[in-house]
Design an enzyme around this catalytic site. Structure first.
Site, PDB file in Angstrom:
ATOM      1  CE1 TYR A   1      -3.912  -2.329   0.030  1.00 11.97           C
ATOM      2  CE2 TYR A   1      -2.668  -3.281   1.838  1.00 11.97           C
ATOM      3  CZ  TYR A   1      -3.501  -3.184   1.054  1.00 11.97           C
ATOM      4  OH  TYR A   1      -4.576  -4.453   1.007  1.00 11.97           O
TER       5      TYR A   1
ATOM      6  CG  ASN B   1      -9.325   2.592  -2.043  1.00 10.55           C
ATOM      7  OD1 ASN B   1     -10.020   1.503  -1.604  1.00 10.55           O
ATOM      8  ND2 ASN B   1      -8.391   2.848  -1.600  1.00 10.55           N
TER       9      ASN B   1
ATOM     10  CG  HIS C   1     -13.329  -7.775  -2.152  1.00  9.09           C
ATOM     11  ND1 HIS C   1     -12.916  -7.409  -3.298  1.00  9.09           N
ATOM     12  CD2 HIS C   1     -12.262  -7.044  -1.422  1.00  9.09           C
ATOM     13  CE1 HIS C   1     -11.872  -6.988  -3.424  1.00  9.09           C
ATOM     14  NE2 HIS C   1     -11.333  -6.709  -2.147  1.00  9.09           N
TER      15      HIS C   1
ATOM     16  CG  ASP D   1     -28.256  -1.551  -2.719  1.00 10.93           C
ATOM     17  OD1 ASP D   1     -27.917  -2.042  -3.867  1.00 10.93           O
ATOM     18  OD2 ASP D   1     -28.786  -2.551  -1.964  1.00 10.93           O
TER      19      ASP D   1
ATOM     20  CG  HIS E   1      -9.201  -0.913  -5.632  1.00 15.57           C
ATOM     21  ND1 HIS E   1      -9.983  -1.281  -4.410  1.00 15.57           N
ATOM     22  CD2 HIS E   1     -10.251  -0.838  -6.493  1.00 15.57           C
ATOM     23  CE1 HIS E   1     -11.328  -1.302  -4.491  1.00 15.57           C
ATOM     24  NE2 HIS E   1     -11.563  -1.106  -5.819  1.00 15.57           N
ATOM     25  CG  LEU E   2      -4.062   2.703  -2.166  1.00 17.43           C
ATOM     26  CD1 LEU E   2      -3.856   2.463  -0.588  1.00 17.43           C
ATOM     27  CD2 LEU E   2      -3.320   4.054  -2.423  1.00 17.43           C
ATOM     28  CB  SER E   3      -2.764  -3.290  -4.232  1.00 20.61           C
ATOM     29  OG  SER E   3      -4.147  -3.647  -3.877  1.00 20.61           O
TER      30      SER E   3
ATOM     31  NE  ARG F   1      -6.657  -8.819  -0.787  1.00 22.61           N
ATOM     32  CZ  ARG F   1      -7.197  -8.194   0.465  1.00 22.61           C
ATOM     33  NH1 ARG F   1      -7.834  -7.290   0.387  1.00 22.61           N
ATOM     34  NH2 ARG F   1      -6.348  -8.625   1.706  1.00 22.61           N
TER      35      ARG F   1
END
Length: 146
Positions: free
Chosen positions: A24, A73, A79, A86, A99-101, A110
């Site tokens: 991260y 994020n 997940h 909603d 997403h960082l990764s 993931r």
């Protein structure tokens, strides 16, 4: 400032800089948000931010916002959270997923996102720079003639 963007950060992102820096990065969330606020200010856009480990707090912030765009994020909620999905669909505010990764290069669980099919775009794998890309794209989109 005529436009507002809501930046939403999910669980464990408060640990950035300490949590798995090889995945991260070393920047803290406070550092990232400060840089983004500066980027937004230069574009004359207001950036509102929330980070929470509690799903209901993120949902409440989404429900309450008067922003015209959201950058989210969802972290681990990516997940698992139909409720957060909603909430985004309920307010009908366009959003970018960050997403960082590179979640697709990680564990199989993931690989699925409850948000990607509804997002304007998904940015992953660029570390904190992904937020900058999302903010630039959001600002550009907000400034396009209707």
């Amino acid at each position: 400032m005529s436009h507002k963007i809501l930046l939403v950060n999910g669980p464990n992102l408060n640990l950035l800089g300490r949590r798995e820096p090889s995945v991260y990065g070393h920047q803290t969330l406070a550092d990232i948000v400060a840089e983004l606020k500066q980027q937004a200010k230069l574009a004359e856009v207001e950036l509102e931010h929330i980070q929470s480990n509690a799903e209901f707090e993120l949902i409440n912030a989404i429900h309450a916002t008067d922003a015209q765009m959201i950058i989210i994020n969802p972290a681990a909620f990516t997940h698992t959270s139909v409720a957060l999905r909603d909430a985004l669909l309920g307010v009908a505010i366009p959003f970018f997923e960050v997403h960082l990764s590179n979640v697709h290069a990680r564990e199989a669980f993931r690989h699925h996102s409850y948000f990607s099919d509804k997002a304007i775009g998904v940015i992953c794998g660029f570390g904190s720079q992904g937020y900058e890309f999302a903010l630039a794209a959001a600002i550009k989109r907000l400034n396009q003639p209707q």
